[in-house]
Write an enzyme that holds these catalytic residues in place. Structure first.
Site, mmCIF file in Angstrom:
data_model
loop_
_atom_site.group_PDB
_atom_site.id
_atom_site.type_symbol
_atom_site.label_atom_id
_atom_site.label_comp_id
_atom_site.label_asym_id
_atom_site.label_seq_id
_atom_site.Cartn_x
_atom_site.Cartn_y
_atom_site.Cartn_z
ATOM 1 N N THR A 51 0.830 -1.201 0.000
ATOM 2 C CA THR A 51 0.000 0.000 0.000
ATOM 3 C C THR A 51 0.866 1.253 0.000
ATOM 4 O O THR A 51 0.437 2.315 -0.474
ATOM 5 C CB THR A 51 -0.947 -0.009 1.208
ATOM 6 O OG1 THR A 51 -1.715 -1.228 1.179
ATOM 7 C CG2 THR A 51 -1.903 1.171 1.199
ATOM 8 N N TYR A 137 4.166 -12.727 4.612
ATOM 9 C CA TYR A 137 3.051 -12.069 3.919
ATOM 10 C C TYR A 137 2.693 -12.886 2.685
ATOM 11 O O TYR A 137 3.471 -12.973 1.737
ATOM 12 C CB TYR A 137 3.480 -10.647 3.555
ATOM 13 C CG TYR A 137 2.488 -9.808 2.790
ATOM 14 C CD1 TYR A 137 1.138 -10.142 2.682
ATOM 15 C CD2 TYR A 137 2.908 -8.626 2.183
ATOM 16 C CE1 TYR A 137 0.255 -9.347 1.991
ATOM 17 C CE2 TYR A 137 2.028 -7.823 1.484
ATOM 18 C CZ TYR A 137 0.701 -8.185 1.388
ATOM 19 O OH TYR A 137 -0.168 -7.393 0.688
ATOM 20 N N LYS A 165 0.575 -12.773 7.503
ATOM 21 C CA LYS A 165 -0.445 -11.871 6.966
ATOM 22 C C LYS A 165 -1.183 -12.597 5.857
ATOM 23 O O LYS A 165 -0.597 -12.950 4.827
ATOM 24 C CB LYS A 165 0.183 -10.586 6.440
ATOM 25 C CG LYS A 165 -0.845 -9.620 5.839
ATOM 26 C CD LYS A 165 -0.195 -8.368 5.274
ATOM 27 C CE LYS A 165 -1.240 -7.477 4.596
ATOM 28 N NZ LYS A 165 -0.647 -6.276 3.971
ATOM 29 N N ILE A 208 -3.891 -6.136 9.213
ATOM 30 C CA ILE A 208 -3.078 -5.079 8.600
ATOM 31 C C ILE A 208 -3.975 -4.456 7.549
ATOM 32 O O ILE A 208 -4.221 -5.045 6.491
ATOM 33 C CB ILE A 208 -1.769 -5.640 8.024
ATOM 34 C CG1 ILE A 208 -0.912 -6.204 9.165
ATOM 35 C CG2 ILE A 208 -1.008 -4.553 7.272
ATOM 36 C CD1 ILE A 208 0.391 -6.846 8.714
#
Length: 297
Positions: A51, A137, A165, A208
């Site tokens: 992001t 992740y 994640k 998250i």
């Protein structure tokens, strides 16, 4: 390991604000964003991840972003530090650790798509080299390959690998990860706002969040209610925020959330090439959602 892993609650996948010239990062705005989010009551910040447009930041910029956020707040900072090159991931992880990061978020290798043995070796090399809590992740929509359950379970045995994640959209896969790591000090965090409540219901410990850039209090309240077992309240919050969760992924992340930051008055919508501004239709949707959500207060 002496570190306290930041693995419970709401962590914000921060955007990286640029000046009118997107070749320049607006560090003053970045610090202001970090302080605003901390004041809203989130449990930690995640700069320089997907992001945060990490794919188009130089390594020096990446470290500078982390340094700015670390200096601005007292909440834990989980720094994005992954790469499809193990050597680069180790180097970047060391640099953000030196900048003061409390933990690392490590995207799985993209483009080269390693087999499970290579995937495990990649993460173990980073965990052996850098003594910080580390979060695997898994986002196969960006990397082209999912981190399989057996690999995740094996990595959970490493003292520095403390979490996962989950951004695969596969609830069954995430459920198996949670089931098979219950005896480890290992946490699962949602990486998809729309999946946060379902994953909390099966044992995840937080999120998250992209949406928390613009609605941090409401996102944190949803997570806190679920963690407290107040699922009726959490469901109400989930459904109220559902249209925003969907709108933030109508175009490639972080295009919509940067537009939302501008709509909410929190920062510029400027993106770095090759990403482009959101369409007028997306902006109109976000403006309507802002009005609806603010009207519910």
């Amino acid at each position: 390991m002496s570190h306290t892993p930041p693995t419970t609650g709401t962590f914000v996948a921060m955007t990286t604000p640029f000046e009118d010239d997107p070749d320049r990062i607006d560090h003053e705005q970045l610090a202001a964003d970090a302080r605003r989010l901390e004041a809203a009551g989130v449990d930690g910040l995640v700069p320089a991840g997907s992001t945060g447009e990490s794919a188009t930041l130089t390594h020096d910029e990446h470290v500078d972003v982390v340094d700015t956020v670390v200096d601005a707040v007292d909440v834990p900072v989980i720094a994005g530090a992954g790469s499809n090159s193990t050597h680069e991931a180790v180097s970047l992880s060391r640099r953000v650790a030196d900048a003061g990061a409390d933990a690392l978020l490590l995207i799985s290798p993209y483009y080269n798509r390693p087999e499970p043995s290579g995937m495990e070796r990649h993460y173990r090399r980073i965990a052996d080299a850098v003594d910080l809590p580390q979060i695997v992740y898994n986002v196969p929509s960006r990397t082209g390959r999912s981190v399989d359950v057996d690999t995740t379970v094996a990595l959970a045995e490493h003292e520095n690998i403390v979490g996962y994640k989950a951004a695969s959209g596969d609830v069954g896969l995430v459920s198996e990860v949670i089931e098979r790591t219950r005896d480890e000090e290992f946490a699962v965090l949602s990486g998809d706002d729309g999946m946060t409540l379902p994953l909390l219901a099966i044992g995840a410990t937080g999120v998250i969040s992209v949406a928390a850039n613009v609605v941090p209090e409401r996102t944190a309240a949803l997570v806190d209610d679920a963690l407290d077992g107040e699922y009726a309240l959490a469901r109400e919050r989930h459904h109220a925020l559902g249209p925003l969760f969907r709108a933030l992924f109508d175009e490639t992340n972080p295009i919509p959330v940067k537009e939302a930051m501008d709509v909410w008055g929190y920062g510029p919508a400027e993106l770095r090439d090759p990403l482009s501004r959101a369409t007028p239709e997306t902006r109109a949707t976000l403006e309507a959602l802002r009005d609806d959500l603010e009207g519910e207060r």
